[in-house]
Design a protein around this motif. Structure first.
Motif, PDB file in Angstrom:
ATOM      1  N   ASP A 126      43.977  28.437  29.069  1.00  0.00           N
ATOM      2  CA  ASP A 126      44.517  29.721  28.794  1.00  0.00           C
ATOM      3  C   ASP A 126      43.674  30.620  29.384  1.00  0.00           C
ATOM      4  O   ASP A 126      42.467  30.247  29.766  1.00  0.00           O
ATOM      5  CB  ASP A 126      44.480  29.746  27.185  1.00  0.00           C
ATOM      6  CG  ASP A 126      45.384  31.061  26.644  1.00  0.00           C
ATOM      7  OD1 ASP A 126      46.143  31.617  27.735  1.00  0.00           O
ATOM      8  OD2 ASP A 126      45.157  31.463  25.753  1.00  0.00           O
ATOM      9  N   LEU A 127      44.079  31.924  29.604  1.00  0.00           N
ATOM     10  CA  LEU A 127      43.323  33.028  30.066  1.00  0.00           C
ATOM     11  C   LEU A 127      43.676  34.325  29.149  1.00  0.00           C
ATOM     12  O   LEU A 127      44.680  34.372  28.682  1.00  0.00           O
ATOM     13  CB  LEU A 127      43.749  33.360  31.623  1.00  0.00           C
ATOM     14  CG  LEU A 127      43.195  34.425  32.377  1.00  0.00           C
ATOM     15  CD1 LEU A 127      41.699  33.673  32.936  1.00  0.00           C
ATOM     16  CD2 LEU A 127      44.004  34.577  33.632  1.00  0.00           C
ATOM     17  N   PRO A 128      42.591  34.982  28.814  1.00  0.00           N
ATOM     18  CA  PRO A 128      42.878  35.974  27.887  1.00  0.00           C
ATOM     19  C   PRO A 128      43.872  37.146  28.667  1.00  0.00           C
ATOM     20  O   PRO A 128      43.736  37.266  29.824  1.00  0.00           O
ATOM     21  CB  PRO A 128      41.665  36.914  27.878  1.00  0.00           C
ATOM     22  CG  PRO A 128      40.443  35.915  28.371  1.00  0.00           C
ATOM     23  CD  PRO A 128      41.241  34.867  29.172  1.00  0.00           C
ATOM     24  N   ALA A 129      44.683  37.797  27.779  1.00  0.00           N
ATOM     25  CA  ALA A 129      45.784  38.599  28.648  1.00  0.00           C
ATOM     26  C   ALA A 129      44.835  39.955  28.866  1.00  0.00           C
ATOM     27  O   ALA A 129      43.704  40.166  28.221  1.00  0.00           O
ATOM     28  CB  ALA A 129      46.613  39.210  27.499  1.00  0.00           C
ATOM     29  N   PHE A 130      45.488  40.536  29.750  1.00  0.00           N
ATOM     30  CA  PHE A 130      44.607  41.777  30.578  1.00  0.00           C
ATOM     31  C   PHE A 130      44.386  42.905  29.415  1.00  0.00           C
ATOM     32  O   PHE A 130      43.218  43.536  29.665  1.00  0.00           O
ATOM     33  CB  PHE A 130      45.149  42.234  31.753  1.00  0.00           C
ATOM     34  CG  PHE A 130      45.345  41.217  32.977  1.00  0.00           C
ATOM     35  CD1 PHE A 130      44.822  39.686  32.623  1.00  0.00           C
ATOM     36  CD2 PHE A 130      45.863  41.644  34.023  1.00  0.00           C
ATOM     37  CE1 PHE A 130      45.038  38.925  33.814  1.00  0.00           C
ATOM     38  CE2 PHE A 130      46.189  40.561  34.917  1.00  0.00           C
ATOM     39  CZ  PHE A 130      45.249  39.301  34.911  1.00  0.00           C
ATOM     40  N   SER A 131      45.456  43.061  28.807  1.00  0.00           N
ATOM     41  CA  SER A 131      45.164  44.098  27.752  1.00  0.00           C
ATOM     42  C   SER A 131      45.771  43.663  26.224  1.00  0.00           C
ATOM     43  O   SER A 131      46.622  44.252  25.793  1.00  0.00           O
ATOM     44  CB  SER A 131      45.986  45.387  28.267  1.00  0.00           C
ATOM     45  OG  SER A 131      47.249  44.880  28.699  1.00  0.00           O
ATOM     46  N   GLY A 132      45.169  42.516  25.965  1.00  0.00           N
ATOM     47  CA  GLY A 132      45.336  42.216  24.552  1.00  0.00           C
ATOM     48  C   GLY A 132      46.671  41.544  24.298  1.00  0.00           C
ATOM     49  O   GLY A 132      47.458  41.387  25.471  1.00  0.00           O
ATOM     50  N   ARG A 133      46.992  41.016  23.037  1.00  0.00           N
ATOM     51  CA  ARG A 133      48.250  40.323  22.743  1.00  0.00           C
ATOM     52  C   ARG A 133      49.028  40.838  21.773  1.00  0.00           C
ATOM     53  O   ARG A 133      49.919  40.341  21.089  1.00  0.00           O
ATOM     54  CB  ARG A 133      47.880  38.721  22.694  1.00  0.00           C
ATOM     55  CG  ARG A 133      47.555  37.979  23.814  1.00  0.00           C
ATOM     56  CD  ARG A 133      47.947  36.588  23.682  1.00  0.00           C
ATOM     57  NE  ARG A 133      47.790  35.750  25.060  1.00  0.00           N
ATOM     58  CZ  ARG A 133      46.737  34.979  25.401  1.00  0.00           C
ATOM     59  NH1 ARG A 133      45.751  34.425  24.536  1.00  0.00           N
ATOM     60  NH2 ARG A 133      46.815  34.583  26.747  1.00  0.00           N
ATOM     61  N   ASN A 134      48.764  42.104  21.472  1.00  0.00           N
ATOM     62  CA  ASN A 134      49.702  42.732  20.624  1.00  0.00           C
ATOM     63  C   ASN A 134      51.024  43.176  21.140  1.00  0.00           C
ATOM     64  O   ASN A 134      51.265  44.124  21.963  1.00  0.00           O
ATOM     65  CB  ASN A 134      49.008  44.264  20.011  1.00  0.00           C
ATOM     66  CG  ASN A 134      47.525  43.923  19.298  1.00  0.00           C
ATOM     67  OD1 ASN A 134      47.605  42.677  18.660  1.00  0.00           O
ATOM     68  ND2 ASN A 134      46.770  44.324  19.547  1.00  0.00           N
ATOM     69  N   PRO A 135      52.007  42.572  20.604  1.00  0.00           N
ATOM     70  CA  PRO A 135      53.435  42.642  21.221  1.00  0.00           C
ATOM     71  C   PRO A 135      54.093  44.251  21.183  1.00  0.00           C
ATOM     72  O   PRO A 135      53.609  44.743  19.980  1.00  0.00           O
ATOM     73  CB  PRO A 135      54.084  41.489  20.628  1.00  0.00           C
ATOM     74  CG  PRO A 135      53.578  41.232  19.312  1.00  0.00           C
ATOM     75  CD  PRO A 135      51.896  41.457  19.696  1.00  0.00           C
ATOM     76  N   ILE A 136      54.910  44.590  21.929  1.00  0.00           N
ATOM     77  CA  ILE A 136      55.485  45.879  21.619  1.00  0.00           C
ATOM     78  C   ILE A 136      56.844  45.524  21.089  1.00  0.00           C
ATOM     79  O   ILE A 136      57.484  44.549  21.981  1.00  0.00           O
ATOM     80  CB  ILE A 136      55.606  46.732  22.908  1.00  0.00           C
ATOM     81  CG1 ILE A 136      54.100  46.933  23.262  1.00  0.00           C
ATOM     82  CG2 ILE A 136      56.024  47.959  22.352  1.00  0.00           C
ATOM     83  CD1 ILE A 136      53.805  47.227  24.934  1.00  0.00           C
ATOM     84  N   THR A 137      57.376  46.129  20.238  1.00  0.00           N
ATOM     85  CA  THR A 137      58.838  45.838  19.850  1.00  0.00           C
ATOM     86  C   THR A 137      59.645  47.032  20.163  1.00  0.00           C
ATOM     87  O   THR A 137      59.491  48.084  20.254  1.00  0.00           O
ATOM     88  CB  THR A 137      59.190  45.821  18.420  1.00  0.00           C
ATOM     89  OG1 THR A 137      57.961  44.901  18.040  1.00  0.00           O
ATOM     90  CG2 THR A 137      60.329  44.969  17.921  1.00  0.00           C
ATOM     91  N   PHE A 138      60.770  46.424  21.325  1.00  0.00           N
ATOM     92  CA  PHE A 138      61.572  47.450  22.151  1.00  0.00           C
ATOM     93  C   PHE A 138      63.070  47.254  22.127  1.00  0.00           C
ATOM     94  O   PHE A 138      63.111  46.043  22.340  1.00  0.00           O
ATOM     95  CB  PHE A 138      60.892  47.672  23.329  1.00  0.00           C
ATOM     96  CG  PHE A 138      61.736  48.675  23.903  1.00  0.00           C
ATOM     97  CD1 PHE A 138      61.732  50.292  23.893  1.00  0.00           C
ATOM     98  CD2 PHE A 138      62.340  48.328  25.121  1.00  0.00           C
ATOM     99  CE1 PHE A 138      62.420  50.892  24.489  1.00  0.00           C
ATOM    100  CE2 PHE A 138      62.915  48.998  26.012  1.00  0.00           C
ATOM    101  CZ  PHE A 138      63.027  50.306  25.708  1.00  0.00           C
ATOM    102  N   LEU A 139      63.769  47.897  21.434  1.00  0.00           N
ATOM    103  CA  LEU A 139      65.341  47.515  21.226  1.00  0.00           C
ATOM    104  C   LEU A 139      65.419  46.040  20.740  1.00  0.00           C
ATOM    105  O   LEU A 139      66.080  45.296  21.194  1.00  0.00           O
ATOM    106  CB  LEU A 139      65.792  47.442  22.886  1.00  0.00           C
ATOM    107  CG  LEU A 139      66.031  48.877  23.482  1.00  0.00           C
ATOM    108  CD1 LEU A 139      66.491  48.768  24.821  1.00  0.00           C
ATOM    109  CD2 LEU A 139      66.623  49.764  22.686  1.00  0.00           C
ATOM    110  N   GLY A 140      64.588  45.689  19.847  1.00  0.00           N
ATOM    111  CA  GLY A 140      64.757  44.636  19.125  1.00  0.00           C
ATOM    112  C   GLY A 140      64.183  43.174  19.679  1.00  0.00           C
ATOM    113  O   GLY A 140      64.286  42.270  19.424  1.00  0.00           O
ATOM    114  N   ALA A 141      63.692  43.636  20.980  1.00  0.00           N
ATOM    115  CA  ALA A 141      62.792  42.254  21.680  1.00  0.00           C
ATOM    116  C   ALA A 141      61.447  42.779  21.437  1.00  0.00           C
ATOM    117  O   ALA A 141      60.793  43.770  21.281  1.00  0.00           O
ATOM    118  CB  ALA A 141      63.318  42.530  23.226  1.00  0.00           C
ATOM    119  N   VAL A 142      60.584  41.428  21.565  1.00  0.00           N
ATOM    120  CA  VAL A 142      59.258  41.429  21.351  1.00  0.00           C
ATOM    121  C   VAL A 142      58.853  41.348  22.644  1.00  0.00           C
ATOM    122  O   VAL A 142      58.859  40.368  23.626  1.00  0.00           O
ATOM    123  CB  VAL A 142      58.667  40.321  20.469  1.00  0.00           C
ATOM    124  CG1 VAL A 142      57.216  40.442  20.542  1.00  0.00           C
ATOM    125  CG2 VAL A 142      59.423  40.396  19.273  1.00  0.00           C
TER     126      VAL A 142
END
Lengths: 300, 318
Positions: A126-142
């Motif tokens: 695994d590699l850390p995500a570049f800008s964190g792993r807090n998902p954005i919810t947009f139009l019902g999609a994560v």
């Protein structure tokens, strides 16, 4: 916001598909660069992606280099591997035929895969995500923030390459080799060096794809072959040799794969892209943007 | 290498016949007869591939699929439905032949890289099917309980008996293939290899011959798969993966793909590397295979079988 609407679900598949498709597009662009200069299909193209991911893991996670330093360092290392591939496997072939070139790049691909297994073992990394792993919810999609990085790097890659091939002398020289290697060498272009450069460029792009996708899908030693076939599928779908084609082909293939896995069968996830590849090869091998006349005059 | 004489064939037949006896006399290599069973099974596939790649000049990176189809049709019909193994073997051949016909006709219109990628994709798709259709195939865990072979009450229940059965098939395939090569069909295939346009102009049915030899190679691979399934009594998808297709490529590149002897020699060497000599490397054997393939393609483009000719040319210069 816990309810998942069918439309949201579909949008989710599409976003995931476009992200994965961006990776296929980058692999396809890599295929095209080498193909345009040499008419070789480099079966080891997927190994560059695998190496990009794993070298990045070692430099960034293993040795603790900051992202901004590990990224270019990984690109340089994989680029060197690409140049070695040309020097050790492609240019020493005395009687280049389609068959011998295919076999040489397949040999290189299993050599790279074996070496990667030797260095990193069989576990996925695994590699850390570049800008964190807090998902954005947009139009019902994560949406994972990393998705934007993947799509962003595809856009940057395409812009940089377009500028390179259209505005710089070196890029124009490479395009000249693609059109007619004999004429190119008559006007003083060193064709051998251009071939080397095409492998270097193509490896660098593979490395970028590997680095940006590892935080999403992890990376392990044996991912190269599948990435190569799907990337080739993207290249053929768009029309082998065409850069806009590679991007469109990659995105379509990624979307089909994601929708197929989500709506039809997740077990057959990897099969969808390959079935599309076979259908395109059977019914329209010149692809969406490919030129049938151009493909006829190619040597191989 | 157009002519394959009767003397080398009978000498080779003689060596094969005495092989189990010789292996039995020398301590430490008694189990070589077992390894040779696999060498024979792989030879069946490479003989067909040699015709396809060496003589007709068409690449396939997906023959593990046909090998797997033979094994699974045999396995499923015998273990699940209790049918006679020989009938199942024929069923496997028919299925593989039909699939080769359906896939081969559009595939073989393609050239070079496109053909390689199409066969590669086909091989991976079939591999995924073996894994996913667990109801039939047992999935990734594989399926066991596949019976051995017997004919008229005679059981092929020992390694030696199976050795002679497999090599009997190899000889039949070899002689049949030699006959193809030395007939008009063989000349047509070589004409296709040197130039499809010229062959077409001379009235050779190019696409017909290409599909025919593709089907023939698929049938041999399927037969090999059935023999494999009945020998081990167990099969799982991993045997029929992409890497096996690549190993087949290594076998015929190493032996020399323009030569049927090369197909058998290459299969033999790689089998012994696989089962005997590469234990030391364990999983890293893949590096050895890659190195072999690269060295062959760079330094010995005609494989081991091409070395005598190469030496002759070298010596002739001085």
């Amino acid at each position: 916001m816990e309810t998942i609407t069918p439309a949201g679900q579909l949008f989710q598949y599409l976003i995931t598909g476009i992200t994965v498709g961006s990776i296929y597009a980058m692999v396809a662009v890599g295929f095209n660069i080498i193909y345009n200069v040499t008419e070789i299909i480099n079966f080891a193209q997927g190994e560059f992606v695998m190496l990009g991911g794993l070298v990045m893991v070692s430099l960034h996670v293993g040795m603790g280099l900051p992202l901004i330093a590990a990224f270019p360092a990984t690109m340089i290392i994989v680029t060197l591997v690409g140049m070695l591939l040309d020097r050790l496997a492609i240019s020493p072939i005395r009687r280049p035929t389609v068959l011998s070139l295919i076999i040489a790049t397949i040999a290189a691909s299993i050599l790279l895969k074996g070496t990667a297994m030797f260095i990193w073992g069989k576990d996925p990394y695994d590699l850390p995500a570049f800008s964190g792993r807090n998902p954005i919810t947009f139009l019902g999609a994560v949406i994972q923030p990393q998705y934007f990085w993947v799509i962003g790097f595809l856009i940057i890659t395409v812009i940089v390459l377009t500028l390179f091939f259209e505005k710089t002398i070196l890029g124009k020289a490479m395009s000249a080799c693609a059109d007619n290697p004999d004429a190119a060498s008559l006007v003083g272009i060193n064709v051998k060096q251009m071939i080397l450069l095409s492998f270097a460029l193509s490896a660098a792009i593979g490395a970028v794809a590997g680095i940006v996708v590892t935080p999403i899908s992890l990376m392990e030693y044996d991912r190269g072959a599948m990435l190569a076939v799907k990337g080739f599928g993207a290249a053929v779908l768009g029309g082998l040799g065409s850069f806009p084609g590679a991007v469109i082909g990659g995105l379509i293939l990624g979307a089909i794969e994601s929708l197929g896995a989500g709506l039809i069968s997740s077990g057959y996830k990897d099969a969808f892209a390959l079935i599309v590849l076979m259908f395109v090869l059977f019914y329209k091998p010149s692809g969406i943007f490919g030129d049938i006349e151009v493909s006829k005059i190619k040597r191989f | 290498m157009l002519r394959i004489g009767k003397l080398p064939i009978s000498t080779f037949a003689f060596l094969i016949i005495i092989f189990p006896w010789v292996a039995h006399q020398i301590p430490g290599i008694e189990h070589y007869t077992d390894v040779m069973v696999f060498a024979g099974i792989y030879s069946l596939i490479t003989i067909g591939l040699s015709l396809l790649m060496g003589y007709a000049g068409q690449i396939s990176v997906g023959h593990a699929a046909f090998y797997g189809i033979g094994a699974y049709v045999s396995g499923i019909l015998t273990a699940r439905y209790g049918l006679n193994p020989w009938i199942c073997m024929l069923a496997g051949i028919s299925v593989a032949g039909a699939v080769a016909l359906i896939v081969g006709a559009p595939c073989l219109k393609l050239k070079g890289h496109y053909l390689a990628m199409a066969t590669l994709a086909f091989g991976i798709i079939i591999f995924i099917v073996f894994n996913e259709e667990a109801e039939w195939t047992g999935g990734p865990d594989g399926m066991s309980g596949i019976p051995g072979l017997s004919i008229f009450g005679f059981d092929f229940d020992s390694v030696e008996k199976y050795f002679y059965l497999v090599w009997g098939f190899v000889f039949a395939a070899f002689v049949f293939s030699v006959n193809i090569i030395q007939s008009g069909a063989g000349r047509a295939l070589r004409a296709i290899h040197s130039s499809e346009t010229a062959a077409n102009a001379m009235g050779v049915n190019v696409s017909g011959y290409k599909v025919l030899v593709f089907v023939y190679s698929a049938v041999l691979a399927s037969l090999a798969g059935s023999l494999y399934a009945h020998y081990l009594n167990f099969i799982n998808p991993a045997t029929f993966d992409l890497f096996f297709s690549i190993k087949l490529l290594i076998m015929i590149a190493l032996g020399g793909m323009h030569n049927l002897w090369g197909a058998v020699i290459g299969a033999g060497i790689i089998t012994f590397l696989n089962y005997e000599w590469l234990h030391y490397f364990e999983e890293f054997e893949v590096i050895v295979y890659g190195a072999i393939l690269l060295v062959v393609v760079i330094f010995f483009p005609d494989g081991l079988a091409g070395i005598p000719d190469m030496l002759k040319k070298r010596l002739g210069k001085h």
